[in-house]
Design a protein around this motif. Structure first.
Motif, short mmCIF file in Angstrom:
data_model
loop_
_atom_site.label_atom_id
_atom_site.label_comp_id
_atom_site.label_asym_id
_atom_site.label_seq_id
_atom_site.Cartn_x
_atom_site.Cartn_y
_atom_site.Cartn_z
N CYS A 1 -19.57 -33.69 -29.67
CA CYS A 1 -18.31 -33.23 -29.07
C CYS A 1 -18.36 -33.34 -27.55
O CYS A 1 -17.36 -33.69 -26.92
N GLU A 2 -19.50 -33.06 -26.97
CA GLU A 2 -19.64 -33.17 -25.52
C GLU A 2 -19.53 -34.62 -25.06
O GLU A 2 -18.95 -34.91 -24.02
N ASP A 3 -20.08 -35.55 -25.85
CA ASP A 3 -20.03 -36.97 -25.48
C ASP A 3 -18.61 -37.52 -25.57
O ASP A 3 -18.24 -38.41 -24.80
N LEU A 4 -17.83 -37.01 -26.50
CA LEU A 4 -16.48 -37.55 -26.72
C LEU A 4 -15.51 -37.18 -25.61
O LEU A 4 -14.42 -37.74 -25.56
N GLN A 5 -15.88 -36.23 -24.74
CA GLN A 5 -14.98 -35.96 -23.62
C GLN A 5 -14.99 -37.12 -22.61
O GLN A 5 -14.06 -37.23 -21.81
N ASP A 6 -16.01 -37.97 -22.68
CA ASP A 6 -16.05 -39.15 -21.82
C ASP A 6 -15.36 -40.35 -22.45
O ASP A 6 -15.29 -41.42 -21.86
N THR A 7 -14.84 -40.16 -23.67
CA THR A 7 -14.13 -41.23 -24.38
C THR A 7 -12.64 -40.97 -24.31
O THR A 7 -12.18 -39.85 -24.54
N ASP A 8 -11.87 -42.02 -24.02
CA ASP A 8 -10.42 -41.90 -24.00
C ASP A 8 -9.91 -41.82 -25.44
O ASP A 8 -9.97 -42.80 -26.19
N LEU A 9 -9.42 -40.67 -25.83
CA LEU A 9 -8.92 -40.48 -27.19
C LEU A 9 -7.52 -41.05 -27.38
O LEU A 9 -6.99 -41.01 -28.50
#
Length: 259
Positions: free
Chosen positions: A177-185
């Motif tokens: 979940c922490e890594d996905l904040q760096d991914t453009d959803l």
């Protein structure tokens, strides 16, 4: 003359009891000052933790355009059959009342703790103290704040965990979940800091809850202290009445002996 001599020892015992009560009053005042000082420190800490919680919550509300991240449900889907790229689709955004409630509780805790800290600091400098009614009212308010802050902290923790389970598909995704904040959803909003924001907000709210729990305990001790002081005051008044009654009887006996 024998009656005159017999009346002297009780007069010395009365002066002795007066001097014996003076250290008790000084000890009680010192204990009360220490209690007020401890309350002032806890209110200051509650202000700091409330500020820590409110700022990231406000930033997240602005980044998500007013949409509430808590309790949001969604899933990953392929954009088309030929391309293996996946996109996160939001099925239902979380209720806005959840984010509004926790933000309101954080702001209310922030303001109340600041007012109470300034008020107790003024009392400490001026040597004043709350009345029994005000002390009991503070106990009720502190207990209510403890309950509401605990409720808001639970909402944040549970709601954010559901969001993380949604975007990681229950932990089956290779990214956390922490890594996905760096991914453009690709949700049409700024999700570059949602994990940090809610991690800080959770810390601030749970720390504020522990602080308000300590404030409620201190408020209870103050009510108990005031109750004991009232009992002590009633006892001193009763002793004073008894001493005055004995003194009047001695004076009447002395007059009778002289006659």
């Amino acid at each position: 003359m024998l009656r005159l001599r017999s009346s002297l020892p009780p007069l010395r015992s009365r002066s002795f009891s007066r001097t014996q009560n003076e250290p008790n009053r000084e000890d009680g005042k010192m204990a009360l000052d220490n209690l007020i000082f401890a309350q002032c420190i806890l209110y200051f800490l509650a202000f700091v933790f409330g500020f820590i919680a409110v700022v990231p919550l406000s930033e997240n509300t602005e980044d998500f355009g007013g949409k509430c991240l808590l309790f949001t449900r969604g899933m990953w889907q392929n954009e088309n059959i030929t391309v293996s790229k996946q996109r996160f689709i939001v099925e239902e955004w979380g209720p806005e009342s959840s984010c509004s409630f926790i933000t309101f509780v954080g702001i209310a805790s922030l303001i109340l703790s600041a007012v109470q800290a300034w008020r107790l600091l003024f009392f400490l400098c001026k040597g004043h103290d709350d009345s029994i009614f005000n002390a009991f009212l503070n106990l009720l308010i502190s207990s209510l704040v403890v309950f509401t802050v605990f409720l808001s902290s639970t909402i944040v923790s549970v709601g954010f965990n559901l969001w993380c389970d949604a975007i990681t598909e229950g932990g089956t995704m290779p990214s956390s979940c922490e890594d996905l904040q760096d991914t453009d959803l690709e949700l049409g909003l700024d999700n570059s800091a949602f994990y940090d924001q809610f991690a800080i907000a959770q810390f601030g709210l749970w720390a504020a809850w522990l602080t308000w729990l300590g404030i409620a305990v201190m408020a209870f001790l103050k009510v108990y202290h005031n109750y004991r002081q009232e009992d002590l005051l009633d006892t001193l008044i009763h002793e004073k009445d008894l001493l005055l009654g004995r003194s009047s009887r001695r004076n009447s006996d002395l007059k009778t002996g002289l006659i």
